[in-house]
Scaffold this motif. Structure first.
Motif, short mmCIF file in Angstrom:
data_model
loop_
_atom_site.label_atom_id
_atom_site.label_comp_id
_atom_site.label_asym_id
_atom_site.label_seq_id
_atom_site.Cartn_x
_atom_site.Cartn_y
_atom_site.Cartn_z
N ASP A 12 1.15 -1.06 0.15
CA ASP A 12 0.62 -0.28 0.23
C ASP A 12 0.84 1.23 -0.42
O ASP A 12 0.52 2.52 -0.94
N VAL A 44 -3.04 -1.70 -6.71
CA VAL A 44 -4.24 -0.89 -6.32
C VAL A 44 -5.66 -2.60 -6.49
O VAL A 44 -6.18 -3.06 -5.73
N ILE A 73 -15.02 7.14 1.79
CA ILE A 73 -13.74 7.36 1.37
C ILE A 73 -13.58 6.06 0.23
O ILE A 73 -12.83 6.86 -1.14
N ILE A 74 -13.54 5.31 0.79
CA ILE A 74 -13.97 4.18 -0.08
C ILE A 74 -14.22 4.08 -1.68
O ILE A 74 -13.62 4.20 -2.84
N LEU A 77 -12.17 6.79 -3.76
CA LEU A 77 -10.78 6.11 -4.18
C LEU A 77 -10.93 5.87 -5.28
O LEU A 77 -10.53 4.84 -6.36
N GLY A 80 -12.19 7.28 -8.29
CA GLY A 80 -10.94 8.46 -9.07
C GLY A 80 -9.77 7.26 -9.60
O GLY A 80 -9.67 7.87 -10.28
N MET A 81 -9.84 6.37 -9.26
CA MET A 81 -9.35 5.44 -9.76
C MET A 81 -9.64 4.81 -10.71
O MET A 81 -8.80 4.27 -11.43
N TRP A 117 -6.83 14.77 -7.40
CA TRP A 117 -7.61 13.84 -5.82
C TRP A 117 -7.38 12.74 -5.51
O TRP A 117 -8.09 12.23 -4.75
N VAL A 118 -6.69 11.93 -6.46
CA VAL A 118 -6.86 9.89 -5.90
C VAL A 118 -5.73 10.67 -4.91
O VAL A 118 -5.91 9.61 -3.84
N ILE A 121 -8.20 11.35 -1.28
CA ILE A 121 -8.46 10.49 -1.27
C ILE A 121 -7.67 8.90 -0.35
O ILE A 121 -8.06 8.47 0.57
N ILE A 122 -6.54 9.20 -1.37
CA ILE A 122 -5.47 7.77 -0.72
C ILE A 122 -5.36 8.85 0.92
O ILE A 122 -4.71 8.54 1.85
N HIS A 125 -7.97 7.81 3.63
CA HIS A 125 -8.18 6.36 3.45
C HIS A 125 -7.25 5.90 4.26
O HIS A 125 -7.12 5.58 5.19
#
Length: 228
Positions: A12, A44, A73-74, A77, A80-81, A117-118, A121-122, A125
């Protein structure tokens, strides 16, 4: 914590490092950027394979504010991914050029904005899971006892990272990039390559710390006054 969980945590953090590296597009050639991006997306997928049981447990769990925030949040994410994945295929010039669109200026902009943005958000997270992360590191380092001096030192380090993260947010025009607006800044990699990575790492640390402490306050209120 098991060795498998430690490996998952290492992967991670590698994914976070790869994402920051991908942001340094003007430091890399396009092929390197796509190779790092492919490695990131692979990690990922691995992350989701390791955590596949979590998806089945969502509906069965007791919901409160903290859990709802974690789920949001998840979901953010994942969205975004997904945008990064789809747009990366559409603008590829090397690895997946056969899938690319002609021109694709708008897609490149979406890809770039999604990347910023990712990273945010990461960070959220990471902050939401920080208690677990610290538990793993304490186990790996054999820190089983409470040590006030160590706690103060670590919190001081977090404060320094957070302050640097605020500074870096302005220096890198991070807010403007999140608002989908153009900024005139262009990092000079000839002057300092390390500075770029330190700045974005501190931004991740800032938002992770804010998330961790805000959710900590919410948890205390839940314990004191019941479910929120």
């Amino acid at each position: 914590m098991s060795n498998v969980f430690r490996v998952r945590l290492l992967l991670d953090f590698m994914a976070v490092a790869l994402l920051i590296t991908c942001l340094a597009y003007w430091w890399l050639d396009n092929l390197s950027h796509e190779l790092f991006g492919t490695a990131l997306l692979t990690l990922v997928v691995v992350h989701n394979v390791f955590n596949r049981r979590w998806y089945g447990s969502v509906a069965k769990a007791r919901f409160d504010v903290v859990r709802i925030v974690n789920i949001l949040i998840i979901v953010g994410l994942a969205l975004g991914m997904t945008i990064l994945l789809v747009t990366s295929f559409l603008i590829s010039r090397d690895l997946f050029a056969f899938m690319a669109l002609d021109g694709g200026f708008a897609v490149r902009e979406i890809h770039m904005f999604a990347g910023y943005w990712v990273i945010l958000i990461i960070a959220l997270h990471l902050g939401a899971r920080w208690t677990v992360v610290m538990s793993v590191f304490r186990g790996m380092l054999g820190m089983t006892d409470r040590n006030p001096a160590r706690t103060i030192t670590l919190r001081g380090a977090v404060a320094v990272i957070a302050v640097w993260g605020v500074r870096s947010s302005f220096e890198m025009a991070f807010g403007a990039k999140l608002m989908l607006t153009y900024s005139l800044d262009m990092w000079d990699f000839n002057a300092s390559t390390l500075g770029f990575f330190v700045n974005y790492a501190s931004i991740v640390g800032l938002y992770a710390a804010v998330t961790h402490y805000v959710l900590g306050v919410v948890r205390l209120r839940i314990r004191a006054f019941g479910a929120v």
